[in-house]
Motif scaffolding. Structure first.
Motif, mmCIF file in Angstrom:
data_model
loop_
_atom_site.group_PDB
_atom_site.id
_atom_site.type_symbol
_atom_site.label_atom_id
_atom_site.label_comp_id
_atom_site.label_asym_id
_atom_site.label_seq_id
_atom_site.Cartn_x
_atom_site.Cartn_y
_atom_site.Cartn_z
ATOM 1 N N ILE A 11 3.762 1.695 -9.795
ATOM 2 C CA ILE A 11 4.592 1.234 -8.681
ATOM 3 C C ILE A 11 4.101 1.839 -7.377
ATOM 4 C CG2 ILE A 11 6.909 1.378 -7.674
ATOM 5 C CD1 ILE A 11 7.977 1.133 -10.591
ATOM 6 N N LYS A 12 3.796 3.137 -7.406
ATOM 7 C CA LYS A 12 3.326 3.818 -6.197
ATOM 8 C C LYS A 12 2.003 3.216 -5.724
ATOM 9 C CE LYS A 12 3.705 8.309 -5.972
ATOM 10 N NZ LYS A 12 3.423 9.745 -6.173
ATOM 11 N N LEU A 13 1.075 2.973 -6.658
ATOM 12 C CA LEU A 13 -0.222 2.417 -6.290
ATOM 13 C C LEU A 13 -0.091 1.018 -5.703
ATOM 14 C CD1 LEU A 13 -2.367 3.632 -9.315
ATOM 15 C CD2 LEU A 13 -2.531 4.408 -6.954
ATOM 16 N N VAL A 14 0.761 0.181 -6.326
ATOM 17 C CA VAL A 14 0.965 -1.172 -5.807
ATOM 18 C C VAL A 14 1.631 -1.100 -4.436
ATOM 19 C CG1 VAL A 14 2.232 -3.324 -6.164
ATOM 20 C CG2 VAL A 14 0.988 -2.308 -8.051
ATOM 21 N N SER A 17 -0.824 -0.209 -1.746
ATOM 22 C CA SER A 17 -1.947 -1.125 -1.576
ATOM 23 C C SER A 17 -1.525 -2.356 -0.776
ATOM 24 C CB SER A 17 -2.479 -1.564 -2.945
ATOM 25 O OG SER A 17 -1.571 -2.449 -3.553
ATOM 26 N N SER A 18 -2.492 -3.201 -0.485
ATOM 27 C CA SER A 18 -2.220 -4.419 0.271
ATOM 28 C C SER A 18 -1.938 -5.615 -0.638
ATOM 29 C CB SER A 18 -3.409 -4.731 1.180
ATOM 30 O OG SER A 18 -4.563 -4.959 0.387
ATOM 31 N N MET A 33 4.530 -6.879 -11.322
ATOM 32 C CA MET A 33 5.172 -6.378 -10.109
ATOM 33 C C MET A 33 4.868 -7.338 -8.978
ATOM 34 S SD MET A 33 4.306 -2.361 -10.165
ATOM 35 C CE MET A 33 3.938 -1.629 -11.738
ATOM 36 N N LYS A 34 5.883 -7.566 -8.183
ATOM 37 C CA LYS A 34 5.714 -8.451 -7.046
ATOM 38 C C LYS A 34 6.464 -7.847 -5.874
ATOM 39 C CE LYS A 34 6.286 -13.229 -5.628
ATOM 40 N NZ LYS A 34 6.768 -14.553 -6.010
ATOM 41 N N LYS A 35 5.774 -7.680 -4.763
ATOM 42 C CA LYS A 35 6.419 -7.137 -3.575
ATOM 43 C C LYS A 35 7.261 -8.228 -2.943
ATOM 44 C CE LYS A 35 2.906 -3.813 -2.183
ATOM 45 N NZ LYS A 35 1.973 -3.439 -1.116
ATOM 46 N N SER A 36 8.467 -7.863 -2.578
ATOM 47 C CA SER A 36 9.329 -8.794 -1.865
ATOM 48 C C SER A 36 10.017 -8.018 -0.755
ATOM 49 C CB SER A 36 10.351 -9.439 -2.800
ATOM 50 O OG SER A 36 11.124 -8.467 -3.459
ATOM 51 N N GLY A 37 9.406 -7.996 0.410
ATOM 52 C CA GLY A 37 9.931 -7.203 1.513
ATOM 53 C C GLY A 37 9.728 -5.738 1.229
ATOM 54 N N VAL A 38 10.832 -4.957 1.205
ATOM 55 C CA VAL A 38 10.759 -3.525 0.962
ATOM 56 C C VAL A 38 10.856 -3.214 -0.518
ATOM 57 C CG1 VAL A 38 11.876 -1.329 1.476
ATOM 58 C CG2 VAL A 38 11.779 -3.093 3.210
ATOM 59 N N GLN A 39 11.549 -4.067 -1.283
ATOM 60 C CA GLN A 39 11.755 -3.796 -2.699
ATOM 61 C C GLN A 39 10.631 -4.390 -3.543
ATOM 62 O OE1 GLN A 39 15.589 -5.488 -3.504
ATOM 63 N NE2 GLN A 39 16.575 -3.507 -3.259
#
Length: 167
Positions: A11-14, A17-18, A33-39
């Motif tokens: 989680i930290k690495l993702v 990262s960009s 894992m999928k970034k959605s805004g801050v969460q």
């Protein structure tokens, strides 16, 4: 199945990262894992769940709010380090994830202590990773001003281990 520490590391690495989306499969376990805004959203699917006709029903979905909350804590921990910057010029960081040992064996004295003088090639500790014992060298000449880890502690890549006041 991945351990909690391994999941946190991913989680930290993702997060740092960009990339916006990440999927990892190993031993019948899939982590997406999928970034959605801050969460970040983390889904863990066991292999038998992937074989079910409706894969959305058995998906275990976890909202990972804790790692997002941990990020500000880490930046708060860095502030005191900046305040005590007069005590050191260089930090010796862990080059890998593993278990740190301060001595070559349990009966021996530690490689270094606070106040110890070190040279560039002085061994300051050992990091065990996958049953390999890796000697960590100071890389600078100076005096150990602070020891940031304990013997037997798990350390992460890039984690500061020692602070050194260079000559």
């Amino acid at each position: 199945m991945l351990k909690v520490q391994e999941l946190r590391e991913l989680i930290k690495l993702v997060d740092q990262s960009s990339i916006d989306e990440f999927t990892y499969e190993t031993n019948g376990t899939t982590v997406s894992m999928k970034k959605s805004g801050v969460q970040q959203e983390v889904k863990t699917v066991e292999q038998h769940a992937a074989q079910v006709e409706q894969p959305t029903a058995p998906v275990v979905k976890e909202e990972t709010k804790a790692p997002v909350a941990e990020a500000p804590k880490e930046s708060k921990n860095e502030e005191p380090a900046a305040e005590s910057s007069a005590d050191f010029d260089h930090e010796i960081v862990s080059p890998m994830v593993g278990t740190l040992y301060t001595a070559p064996n349990p009966e021996s004295d530690p490689y270094v202590q606070k106040g110890s003088k070190v040279e560039k090639d002085s061994v300051v500790c050992i990091v065990e990773a996958m049953k390999l014992f890796n000697e960590i060298e100071a890389e600078v000449s100076g005096e150990i001003t602070e020891i940031l880890v304990e013997d037997g502690e798990l350390v992460e890549y890039g984690q500061p281990l020692f602070r050194v006041k260079t000559k």
